[in-house]
Design a protein around this motif. Structure first.
Motif, PDB file in Angstrom:
ATOM      1  N   LEU A   1      28.043-115.683 -17.233  1.00  0.00           N
ATOM      2  CA  LEU A   1      28.961-114.618 -17.598  1.00  0.00           C
ATOM      3  C   LEU A   1      28.152-113.374 -17.938  1.00  0.00           C
ATOM      4  O   LEU A   1      27.009-113.467 -18.390  1.00  0.00           O
ATOM      5  N   ARG A   2      28.773-112.232 -17.738  1.00  0.00           N
ATOM      6  CA  ARG A   2      28.083-110.976 -18.034  1.00  0.00           C
ATOM      7  C   ARG A   2      29.082-109.883 -18.363  1.00  0.00           C
ATOM      8  O   ARG A   2      30.294-110.030 -18.140  1.00  0.00           O
TER       9      ARG A   2
ATOM     10  N   ARG B   1      35.302-112.151  -6.397  1.00  0.00           N
ATOM     11  CA  ARG B   1      34.118-112.983  -6.596  1.00  0.00           C
ATOM     12  C   ARG B   1      33.197-112.405  -7.664  1.00  0.00           C
ATOM     13  O   ARG B   1      32.634-113.151  -8.481  1.00  0.00           O
ATOM     14  N   LEU B   2      33.002-111.091  -7.671  1.00  0.00           N
ATOM     15  CA  LEU B   2      32.143-110.487  -8.697  1.00  0.00           C
ATOM     16  C   LEU B   2      32.865-110.366 -10.034  1.00  0.00           C
ATOM     17  O   LEU B   2      32.269-110.614 -11.089  1.00  0.00           O
ATOM     18  N   THR B   3      34.125-110.000 -10.021  1.00  0.00           N
ATOM     19  CA  THR B   3      34.835-109.845 -11.300  1.00  0.00           C
ATOM     20  C   THR B   3      35.013-111.183 -11.999  1.00  0.00           C
ATOM     21  O   THR B   3      35.197-111.223 -13.220  1.00  0.00           O
ATOM     22  N   ALA B   4      34.929-112.290 -11.260  1.00  0.00           N
ATOM     23  CA  ALA B   4      35.060-113.618 -11.878  1.00  0.00           C
ATOM     24  C   ALA B   4      33.929-113.907 -12.852  1.00  0.00           C
ATOM     25  O   ALA B   4      34.088-114.721 -13.764  1.00  0.00           O
ATOM     26  N   GLU B   5      32.792-113.245 -12.678  1.00  0.00           N
ATOM     27  CA  GLU B   5      31.649-113.497 -13.562  1.00  0.00           C
ATOM     28  C   GLU B   5      31.541-112.462 -14.669  1.00  0.00           C
ATOM     29  O   GLU B   5      30.544-112.420 -15.391  1.00  0.00           O
ATOM     30  N   ILE B   6      32.557-111.620 -14.830  1.00  0.00           N
ATOM     31  CA  ILE B   6      32.514-110.514 -15.789  1.00  0.00           C
ATOM     32  C   ILE B   6      33.456-110.757 -16.959  1.00  0.00           C
ATOM     33  O   ILE B   6      34.611-111.148 -16.779  1.00  0.00           O
ATOM     34  N   ALA B   7      32.959-110.529 -18.163  1.00  0.00           N
ATOM     35  CA  ALA B   7      33.769-110.512 -19.376  1.00  0.00           C
ATOM     36  C   ALA B   7      34.055-109.045 -19.704  1.00  0.00           C
ATOM     37  O   ALA B   7      33.142-108.322 -20.109  1.00  0.00           O
ATOM     38  N   PRO B   8      35.277-108.574 -19.491  1.00  0.00           N
ATOM     39  CA  PRO B   8      35.579-107.145 -19.665  1.00  0.00           C
ATOM     40  C   PRO B   8      35.168-106.614 -21.035  1.00  0.00           C
ATOM     41  O   PRO B   8      35.227-107.323 -22.041  1.00  0.00           O
TER      42      PRO B   8
ATOM     43  N   PRO C   1      19.738 -97.983 -10.058  1.00  0.00           N
ATOM     44  CA  PRO C   1      19.949 -96.994 -11.123  1.00  0.00           C
ATOM     45  C   PRO C   1      19.621 -97.545 -12.505  1.00  0.00           C
ATOM     46  O   PRO C   1      19.572 -98.765 -12.718  1.00  0.00           O
ATOM     47  N   LEU C   2      19.393 -96.659 -13.464  1.00  0.00           N
ATOM     48  CA  LEU C   2      19.247 -97.057 -14.864  1.00  0.00           C
ATOM     49  C   LEU C   2      20.605 -97.539 -15.360  1.00  0.00           C
ATOM     50  O   LEU C   2      21.608 -96.845 -15.207  1.00  0.00           O
ATOM     51  N   THR C   3      20.623 -98.719 -15.957  1.00  0.00           N
ATOM     52  CA  THR C   3      21.880 -99.437 -16.177  1.00  0.00           C
ATOM     53  C   THR C   3      21.941-100.062 -17.556  1.00  0.00           C
ATOM     54  O   THR C   3      20.925-100.494 -18.091  1.00  0.00           O
ATOM     55  N   ASP C   4      23.162-100.126 -18.123  1.00  0.00           N
ATOM     56  CA  ASP C   4      23.420-100.863 -19.359  1.00  0.00           C
ATOM     57  C   ASP C   4      24.185-102.136 -19.014  1.00  0.00           C
ATOM     58  O   ASP C   4      25.098-102.125 -18.176  1.00  0.00           O
ATOM     59  N   GLY C   5      23.837-103.241 -19.681  1.00  0.00           N
ATOM     60  CA  GLY C   5      24.581-104.470 -19.463  1.00  0.00           C
ATOM     61  C   GLY C   5      23.866-105.673 -20.015  1.00  0.00           C
ATOM     62  O   GLY C   5      22.683-105.617 -20.381  1.00  0.00           O
ATOM     63  N   ALA C   6      24.589-106.792 -20.085  1.00  0.00           N
ATOM     64  CA  ALA C   6      24.046-108.061 -20.566  1.00  0.00           C
ATOM     65  C   ALA C   6      24.571-109.183 -19.692  1.00  0.00           C
ATOM     66  O   ALA C   6      25.662-109.078 -19.127  1.00  0.00           O
ATOM     67  N   ALA C   7      23.789-110.263 -19.579  1.00  0.00           N
ATOM     68  CA  ALA C   7      24.191-111.411 -18.760  1.00  0.00           C
ATOM     69  C   ALA C   7      23.580-112.673 -19.329  1.00  0.00           C
ATOM     70  O   ALA C   7      22.467-112.653 -19.871  1.00  0.00           O
ATOM     71  N   GLY C   8      24.304-113.789 -19.186  1.00  0.00           N
ATOM     72  CA  GLY C   8      23.803-115.068 -19.675  1.00  0.00           C
ATOM     73  C   GLY C   8      24.205-116.205 -18.771  1.00  0.00           C
ATOM     74  O   GLY C   8      25.174-116.107 -18.011  1.00  0.00           O
ATOM     75  N   VAL C   9      23.449-117.302 -18.852  1.00  0.00           N
ATOM     76  CA  VAL C   9      23.691-118.504 -18.061  1.00  0.00           C
ATOM     77  C   VAL C   9      23.766-119.698 -19.005  1.00  0.00           C
ATOM     78  O   VAL C   9      22.934-119.838 -19.913  1.00  0.00           O
TER      79      VAL C   9
END
Length: 419
Positions: free
Chosen positions: A16-17, A216-223, A264-272
Motif C-alpha cells: 500500500l502507498r 490497477r494503480l489506484t488499487a495500491e493507493i490509500a487516499p 520528478p522530485l516527489t512526495d510519498g510513502a509506500a510499504g509492503v
C-alpha cells in the motif's frame, strides 16, 4: 552483496502507498511521519492485521530530519502499536526500501520474525534547511550558553550573510556531479538518443494513465487529503510535447535529458506487508507472490553512476539458475529514460558481466514507472514491489524481476515468484 533466502519462504501478502505527488504541491504540509503512519495504519486496516501479530517495522528515508533519528520506531509509537514491535530505519538512496524489504525478508527466512512491514517515505517538500558551518557554530554556542549574557555575546558574532540558507545538494559528494549530469555522460557513452529517451517517457505515461483508469494503480493507493491517484501522470502527453522541452543538465546542443524524460522530485510513502509462508497459510491469506532472492551491487561512479543494474541483475539470475526469458514481468525503476536504455543495452550486449538478452517492451513496466508515477526516493522500492506483486497475481505470472539503480553507483535486484 546478495541475500539468498534459503530458510522459510517469505510471502508478499500485500502493499500500500500514498498517492505520489510533485514536491511542493498537495503534500507540502504533510510530514514524512504523517505519510508513513497513514500507510502503515491503512495497511493494517485494509488487510485485517492485528497489530499484536506484527514483529517488525523496517522503514527508510533518504532526506533526513535530524529531529527524528529513527522514523520506524516513531511509526510504532505514533500509531500506538504494541511497544514490543521492533522498529528501525534504513537508508541507501533510491534502493532504501529495497534494503528494508531485504532486511525484513532475511529476518523472516531466518526465523527471527514472523510478520512485518517494510517501506519508506520521502518528503522533498520538507527537506531540512541548512546553515553554513560558521552560522551553525554560533547557534550551537547560543544553545550551550549558561546565561542570557553569554547568549547575547555569542549572537553578536552573527552577520547578515550567516542567515543565508544552504539548500541540500543533489550532487554526488565523490564526483561533484548530479545524477542527471552523470546520466548525460552515460547517454553519450552508450549513444542513447533524445528520441529513445522520450519514447520511454511517453510509454510510461501512457501505461500509467491506463493503469489508473482501469484501477490497477489506484488499487495500491490509500487516499490522502481527498487525493486517490498519482498526480504526476500525464496521459495526454505526446512526442511533440516531450520534444519541445529543453535539456536541463547539459544545456548545450548535445544535451538530451529533460524534465520530461527524467523522474520528478516527489512526495510519498509506500510499504509492503511480508509474512512467513506458514503464518500466511495459518491466517488463510493468499500471498501475491514470494520473494525468491535479492541481490545488491556497486561499482565506481566513473563507470556510470546508474549502471549497477547491469551487474546486479546478471548476478542474481546466474545464482538462481533463472534467465531473463523466464521473467513474465520486468519492473525497472525509471530514474531517467537514458538510464533505462543504457542498462537494457548492457544486459543485451554484455558489459561488466555476461549478456543476458533483450527485454520485450511489452513486459517492461506494464503499468508505467517512475517517470510517470513519481520517485519519492526511499519509497520507490516498496512501490515497485507492490506494483509487481499485484500485477503478477492478476496475470498469474510465474516470475517477476525488479531492478533499481541508486545514487552512489549502486543497485538492487529482486526476483518474485508464484507457484
Amino acid at each position: 552483496m546478495s541475500i539468498n533466502l534459503k530458510g522459510r519462504r517469505v510471502a508478499v501478502v500485500g502493499g500500500l502507498r500514498t498517492p505520489f505527488v510533485k514536491a511542493g504541491t498537495y503534500f507540502k504540509d504533510l510530514s514524512p511521519l504523517a505519510m508513513s503512519t497513514h500507510v502503515v495504519g491503512e495497511m493494517l486496516s485494509r488487510y485485517g492485521i492485528e497489530a499484536e501479530s506484527l514483529d517488525d517495522i523496517v522503514w527508510g528515508r533518504v532526506i533526513h530530519d535530524p529531529r527524528i533519528s529513527n522514523i520506524a520506531r516513531e511509526i510504532v509509537l505514533d500509531l500506538k502499536l504494541p511497544a514490543r514491535i521492533r522498529g528501525y530505519m534504513v537508508s541507501n538512496n533510491c534502493i532504501t526500501s529495497a534494503h528494508a524489504i531485504a532486511n525484513l525478508a532475511d529476518a523472516i527466512a531466518g526465523g527471527r520474525s514472523q510478520a512485518g512491514i517494510a517501506g519508506g517515505v520521502e518528503s522533498m517538500s520538507q527537506a531540512p534547511v541548512l546553515f553554513g558551518r560558521d552560522a551553525s557554530r554560533i547557534f550551537l554556542e547560543v544553545g550551550r550558553a549558561s546565561s542570557l549574557k553569554h547568549q547575547v555575546k555569542a549572537l553578536l558574532h552573527l552577520r547578515p550573510w550567516h542567515f543565508r540558507p544552504e539548500s541540500l545538494s543533489v550532487k554526488e559528494p565523490s564526483t561533484g556531479l548530479s545524477m542527471g549530469e552523470h546520466c548525460e555522460l552515460m547517454a553519450k557513452q552508450w549513444q542513447i538518443s533524445r528520441q529513445t529517451q522520450d519514447e520511454i517517457a511517453l510509454r510510461s505515461h501512457q501505461r500509467a494513465a491506463q493503469a489508473t483508469a482501469d484501477g490497477r494503480l489506484t488499487a495500491e493507493i490509500a487516499p490522502v487529503k481527498g487525493i486517490d491517484r498519482d498526480m504526476i501522470v500525464r496521459g495526454d502527453t505526446s512526442m511533440e510535447k516531450l520534444g519541445a522541452l529543453m535539456p536541463v543538465f547539459d544545456r548545450s546542443e548535445r544535451g538530451t535529458l529533460t524534465a520530461g524524460n527524467s523522474s520528478p522530485l516527489t512526495d510519498g510513502a509506500a510499504g509492503v506487508l511480508l509474512m512467513s509462508e506458514e503464518r500466511a497459510a495459518r491466517e488463510g491469506r493468499e500471498p501475491l507472490a514470494f520473494i525468491r532472492d535479492i541481490q545488491f551491487a556497486a561499482l565506481h561512479p566513473d563507470d556510470g553512476l546508474l549502471m549497477a543494474p547491469a551487474m546486479a541483475v546478471p548476478a542474481l539470475l546466474r545464482r538462481t539458475g533463472l534467465s531473463l526469458r523466464d521473467m513474465d514481468i520486468v519492473e525497472m525503476h525509471e530514474a531517467f529514460g537514458a538510464q533505462i536504455a543504457c542498462n537494457l543495452a548492457a544486459w543485451e550486449q554484455g558489459w561488466k558481466d555476461e549478456a543476458i538478452g533483450a527485454v520485450d517492451s511489452a513486459i517492461l513496466n506494464p503499468l508505467g514507472s517512475s517517470l510517470a508515477v513519481g520517485h519519492p526516493f526511499a519509497a520507490t522500492g516498496a512501490r515497485i514491489v507492490t506494483t509487481l506483486a499485484g500485477e503478477m497475481a492478476r496475470r498469474k505470472s510465474r516470475y517477476g524481476l525488479v531492478s533499481i539503480c541508486a545514487a552512489g553507483a549502486m543497485a538492487a535486484a529482486m526476483i518474485l515468484e508464484r507457484d
